[in-house]
Design a protein around this motif. Structure first.
Motif: not given
Length: 408
Positions: A29, A32, A56-59, A63
């Protein structure tokens, strides 16, 4: 006593496992948010107080993140606090310090070849250094000297070098590295517990009371967060070093520890620069490699010290093991099955120093390593590795029987 030893091994494993889990959560964390903070773009809608934002892009999802330089105009209904990762990491780390270095102070903390002091004194020095280290660091940061962060970090590095030397004059090499890491981790957790979170709570309270928060609290928290950013990688190295005698059990161990902090700075500088879109400073990796090669060179000319695992005289628990029934037989077993590798000058092809710094050539050395011998070769078949020296089941049973006899 024998059952407690088995229970103790599993307790240590459980605490170590928990420590690693919480450390991953904290470091993950932390890294990040450092990357996020450095990589923010100016707000597109220029809403009041919005310092920056990022997509942001994740999973499989997208976001949209915004950062307020001081605080939003009103408190949100839900607010996630990133603090328990830090607290849990420190608490489990301190538990490991107790289980390994305080309970086993005679074997892992005190080295008579370095400083022959009672174990209780060594433990008090250990605790005192952690407490004093935090308060000294905190006072320096709060002083006028700490207003210039670059000057402050240079001074802190010089202090850390002095502490690296001081620890190696008091504790065993293994314990010295561990304590330098523990002190650094205490500073990092103290920053979260004593400064960053309290400052954020002040800002939160001001928002709830509809007061305008003072930006100085965010500035102070940012300074401490920056320190944590640059200290993280050296702490990881120091915590892992207890498995590698070439790092801690050499004549120049304190210099090696000092260089590790510089490597942490060069590595983090690269990532911080990239995340902040301030270029791609590849020179930092060249500098890191050079520093690492200097460490390798220092470890080679310093050579691991066999005295790291051997006291001048038998005392305490080691004396009990040396006088227990079956010790003579176990001595012959260990010398026949283990000492070709665990020797000051190993005769096994490819080995140039004893694995983990453990030397098992004399009866005194074997008595001092009773617990590890029993766990590694008696209770389990971890040693000899792949049973290369053909230790028989009866020999393993003899080791366990001797350990039980010594512990009633």
């Amino acid at each position: 006593m024998y059952d407690f030893v088995v229970l103790g091994e599993w307790l240590e494993f459980a605490v170590r496992w928990t420590h690693v889990i919480t450390a991953i959560a904290w470091i993950g964390s932390s890294f990040y948010f450092i990357a996020l903070d450095l990589g923010l773009f100016p707000s597109t809608d220029r809403r009041a107080g919005v310092h920056g934002e990022a997509w942001q892009v994740h999973g499989g999802g997208f976001y949209f993140i915004q950062k307020y330089m001081v605080a939003p105009a009103r408190m949100p209904d839900e607010l996630t606090w990133f603090k328990w990762e830090s607290y849990s990491t420190w608490l489990t780390g301190f538990a490991m310090l107790i289980l390994v270095y305080y309970v086993g102070a005679e074997f892992y903390l005190v080295d008579p070849e370095v400083l022959d002091i009672p174990t209780w004194q060594a433990i008090l020095i250990s605790l005192g250094s952690l407490i004093f280290g935090w308060f000294a660091y905190d006072l320096i940061c709060k002083s006028r000297f700490g207003d210039d962060n670059r000057r402050l970090m240079v001074a802190l590095y010089i202090i850390l070098v002095g502490l690296a030397w001081a620890y190696t004059q008091v504790f065993s090499g293994r314990a010295a590295f561990l304590h330098l890491g523990a002190l650094t981790a205490t500073i990092m957790s103290g920053n979260v517990f004593m400064t960053i979170i309290p400052n954020q709570k002040i800002v939160t309270a001001d928002l709830i009371a509809q007061r305008t928060p003072d930006p100085k609290f965010g500035k102070i928290a940012k300074q401490r967060s920056t320190h944590n950013n640059y200290l993280t990688l050296p702490v990881i190295f120091l915590m892992l070093s207890n498995h590698y005698p070439l790092a801690f059990a050499t004549e120049y161990n304190w210099i090696i520890a000092s260089i590790v902090f510089l490597m942490g700075v060069t590595i983090r500088h690269y990532f911080n620069s990239v995340h902040a879109r301030k270029g791609n400073p590849h020179w930092t990796w060249a500098a890191t490699v050079i520093l690492f090669l200097v460490i390798v060179w220092l470890s080679a000319i310093g050579a691991p010290r066999a005295a790291e695992t051997e006291a001048a005289e038998l005392k305490g628990a080691a004396l009990r093991y040396a006088s227990a029934d079956g010790f003579e037989e176990v001595t012959w077993i260990v010398q026949g099955r283990c000492s070709m590798c665990h020797a000051a000058e190993p005769v096994w092809d490819g080995l140039y120093w004893p694995p983990k710094g453990v030397v098992l050539e004399t009866a005194e050395q074997i008595a001092k390593e009773a617990r590890r011998i029993t766990v590694q070769a008696g209770l389990s078949h971890a040693m000899p590795p792949a049973n290369l020296s053909y230790m028989e089941p009866a020999e393993r049973e003899a080791i366990v029987a001797w350990f039980r006899a010594a512990n009633g």
